[in-house]
Design an enzyme around this catalytic site. Structure first.
Site, PDB file in Angstrom:
ATOM      1  N   VAL A  13       0.833  -1.208   0.000  1.00 20.54           N
ATOM      2  CA  VAL A  13       0.000   0.000   0.000  1.00 20.54           C
ATOM      3  C   VAL A  13       0.867   1.258   0.000  1.00 20.54           C
ATOM      4  O   VAL A  13       0.737   2.128  -0.862  1.00 20.54           O
ATOM      5  CB  VAL A  13      -0.950  -0.003   1.228  1.00 20.54           C
ATOM      6  CG1 VAL A  13      -1.691   1.332   1.321  1.00 20.54           C
ATOM      7  CG2 VAL A  13      -1.953  -1.140   1.097  1.00 20.54           C
ATOM      8  N   LYS A 205       6.199   2.657  18.269  1.00 21.44           N
ATOM      9  CA  LYS A 205       6.305   4.091  17.965  1.00 21.44           C
ATOM     10  C   LYS A 205       6.773   4.867  19.192  1.00 21.44           C
ATOM     11  O   LYS A 205       7.593   5.781  19.087  1.00 21.44           O
ATOM     12  CB  LYS A 205       4.956   4.601  17.458  1.00 21.44           C
ATOM     13  CG  LYS A 205       4.590   3.989  16.097  1.00 21.44           C
ATOM     14  CD  LYS A 205       3.119   4.202  15.732  1.00 21.44           C
ATOM     15  CE  LYS A 205       2.807   3.576  14.378  1.00 21.44           C
ATOM     16  NZ  LYS A 205       1.352   3.525  14.100  1.00 21.44           N
ATOM     17  N   GLY A 302      -2.393   4.883   6.293  1.00 15.90           N
ATOM     18  CA  GLY A 302      -3.047   5.034   5.004  1.00 15.90           C
ATOM     19  C   GLY A 302      -2.026   5.298   3.915  1.00 15.90           C
ATOM     20  O   GLY A 302      -0.933   5.790   4.180  1.00 15.90           O
TER      21      GLY A 302
END
Lengths: 437, 437
Positions: A13, A205, A302
């Site tokens: 992606v 993270k 995304g």
């Protein structure tokens, strides 16, 4: 105009998004950086599936070595994810003198120190803006903008899947399972969602952000991690009644000789800007001594938001190549010799406020016995709420504590669970509000 | 370790904060940048007043030329503000080969092009992170992080004074005058507040942000500017009843051949994250094609938040000096030859939604006559609210329009004002919501 050759490893992606931006935005990128950013080669095991973008210019190969050993290629963009083979590919790229851009938080959290050291030895840049917070420039902000600040604390929503699920439960009263299913149908959660919903992605993270914020070694293994599987609509309703919202937070706080680093569902005040971060959005709130409270907000994942962050790294490297200033900003924001080992506070030592939900037996004296055990363990109660009765005949009782030590809480809950006052171990959600600071 | 010598012009609030950070944080700054940032000289007309910080190291002088002509000084930090003598001081510093850091939005908005050109000719850096959004890294984000994005729109709360006043009216129903007085007492507004409350400070910042976002020349004079003096508690109450909040927004939108650039009180949906930005906080929401919606939030003014931004510029320049990469990022984010003139849309041509409040006479037929005139001007009404009666005997009538052209609105309101339906020109507040996009 100088041409900078780029190779991409992994056409998933994000890789597709990066290839698309490099192709469609080549004029904009050239006009801003003064370089022609040429996407020379893309390596992926699957080069046949149509990705729906123009891939007529780059060479498509199945062997990553065609990128890693190509003497023309200046910048390798690793978007495979995971440890194997990504770690070896990055190491080979760095050893071959190539700058590396990666979004691989799992790898950076696990062996970032080794990668940083290898980049440094080979005098190349290693950049990873896309590893945390998607499109938000949090890495650049910590490395470059907050240089004169001591970072007192960071609280961050770093996983869109969890935030989507919690928002969904909050908005329509779905159970966790229903909300997860919807998230999967809408593409906000993976088929195998545990990396996200059990908090590990957020912990990866946080390990990176803590290192950058405090000039400390990357340390994943000492971060306390809890996910959101046990959060019920009832907890969210109780939270609302106290003026709180439940979010999966990454919390990093600086103390004199140690830091806090923990990932768990957290109740935050509805006056906290993070409480308004809904749906799959992410945000990072930073409290630093000069800036005071500040926040970044945006899409944390995304295709295009993540690709945007990758492109900012590629442009930074391009500007370094043109200016001859590779290594201009140290990879972790501090030169290697100034990075210290700072211990992470043991969870037992944590001092904060707690939300405790008991499935209490509906007998006289139960509340007094629970409160008694809490009191014996030095835990002081700020408010109590009892609401209706469960189908099972038990009564949900919720208590909000004043600041207490995690060790006391766990000991008291262990004791309470052993009694016949409750039918199972109570639910614990830590609170971050003004009192808990 | 290399020493970089710094001179400060102006020891006001921000200058004092910068001097304080350079002194107190010198070890942190050295450990991050690899350079000793030496505050050599501070020039101010008043060097006697105690600023409450340690000023034992730098030389204190009353003549700016002692900074501008000192061959040792590498970086001049201009914190005087305004045009004269700041413009001449910056020009002299640049011409003498000194890098310049400034927070002077008024000057940059008025003659930024000239300053940029002079810096470029003299091959020095000119940086101004502190000019917009205080501690928020908006300049760096636009110049470096969003390089692969086309910026569709920016909506920003850039003036803490206005935001404080509007929040105050909203929270406790104060009038504008009362809220301004409180703001002045608490130090959130100047004794002479017009630069802030009439929107000019916000317009200066928008001129800079638009240039950086779109690669266009700085253009202040074509920005439409309205302040908040006319906003009443009644308008804020009506806004609430429609699900809106009123903020003074800087709006910059990109269209094919032009941009929108306007500053005015704006009604925004309560689902818009900007609606939760209260008190004196600032925020900048950006909608870009790759990132989607993103936002920065923080203190837009104040001693230490602004000083933090100045320090990030000084550190950037120090890193450039050490790496020999001065000019690595073009001053306005695009090389000079790629900066274009993009016209700003004439306000008459604006298409958006409107909130109109009429002080209508309480006679039969008035509503129909007002609606008739709006209809004749192609303005379609989305909702109407009439509430109580004013002390004067008039009736407040509020209408929310569908998207209409500003020219139609102004023409219709002119016509309505000429009738005996209303006792004064109606209140107009533009709306930014999904329909108005």
């Amino acid at each position: 105009m100088k041409t900078i050759h780029i190779g991409i490893l992994g056409l998933g992606v994000v890789g597709t998004g990066v290839a698309d931006l490099l192709t469609r935005k080549s004029r904009l990128l050239a006009s801003r950086t003064g370089a022609h950013l040429n996407l020379k080669t893309i390596a992926d095991l699957d080069i046949d599936t149509d990705r729906g973008i123009d891939l007529s210019t780059p060479a498509l190969v199945t062997d990553a070595m065609a990128v890693l050993t190509d003497p023309d290629i200046d910048v390798v963009v690793e978007l495979i994810g995971g440890h194997t083979p990504a770690r070896q590919f990055i190491m080979t790229a760095l050893e071959n003198g190539k700058h590396v851009v990666t979004a691989n938080k799992a790898l950076l959290a696990a062996c970032g120190g080794e990668l940083v050291e290898t980049a440094r030895k080979n005098r190349v840049d290693l950049m990873f803006e896309a590893s945390c917070g998607g499109c938000m420039p949090i890495i650049k902000t910590l490395r470059e903008s907050l240089v004169a600040n001591d970072i007192n604390s960071m609280s961050a929503i770093l996983n869109g899947t969890c935030n989507y699920i919690l928002s969904r439960i909050s908005k329509d009263g779905s159970t966790f399972e229903e909300a997860l299913k919807t998230a999967q149908e809408l593409g906000f959660a993976e088929a195998e969602p545990s990396l996200d919903i059990d908090g590990h992605d957020t912990a990866h993270k946080l390990a990176i952000l803590n290192a950058l914020a405090h000039g400390m070694e990357i340390n994943l293994s000492d971060i306390h991690v809890e996910g959101i599987r046990d959060i019920t609509p009832m907890d969210i309703e109780f939270a609302k009644s106290f003026g709180y919202t439940i979010k999966l937070l990454a919390i990093g706080k600086r103390h004199k000789d140690h830091v806090e680093a923990r990932v768990h569902p957290t109740m935050i005040d509805n006056t906290n800007p993070l409480s308004h971060v809904d749906h799959s959005m992410n945000a990072i709130a930073i409290d630093a001594d000069a800036t005071g409270k500040t926040m970044l907000y945006g899409h944390g994942a995304g295709m295009m938001p993540t690709a945007s962050a990758v492109l900012s790294d590629i442009a930074d490297i391009a500007r370094n190549i043109i200016a001859g200033s590779t290594g201009r900003v140290p990879i972790l924001g501090y030169p290697q010799e100034n990075i210290r080992h700072i211990p992470i506070l043991s969870m037992n030592e944590l001092m904060t406020r707690y939300y405790l939900r008991f499935e209490a037996q509906d007998h006289p004296g139960v509340l007094s016995r629970i409160a008694g055990i809490l009191g014996e363990n030095k835990i002081s109660i700020s408010s109590v709420q009892q609401q209706g009765r469960n189908a099972s005949g038990t009564v949900p009782v919720v208590m909000i504590t004043h600041v207490a030590k995690e060790e006391w809480i766990q000991r008291a809950l262990g004791r309470i669970t052993e009694t016949d006052c409750v039918i199972k171990r109570p639910m614990v959600i830590r609170i971050e509000d003004e009192e808990a600071q």
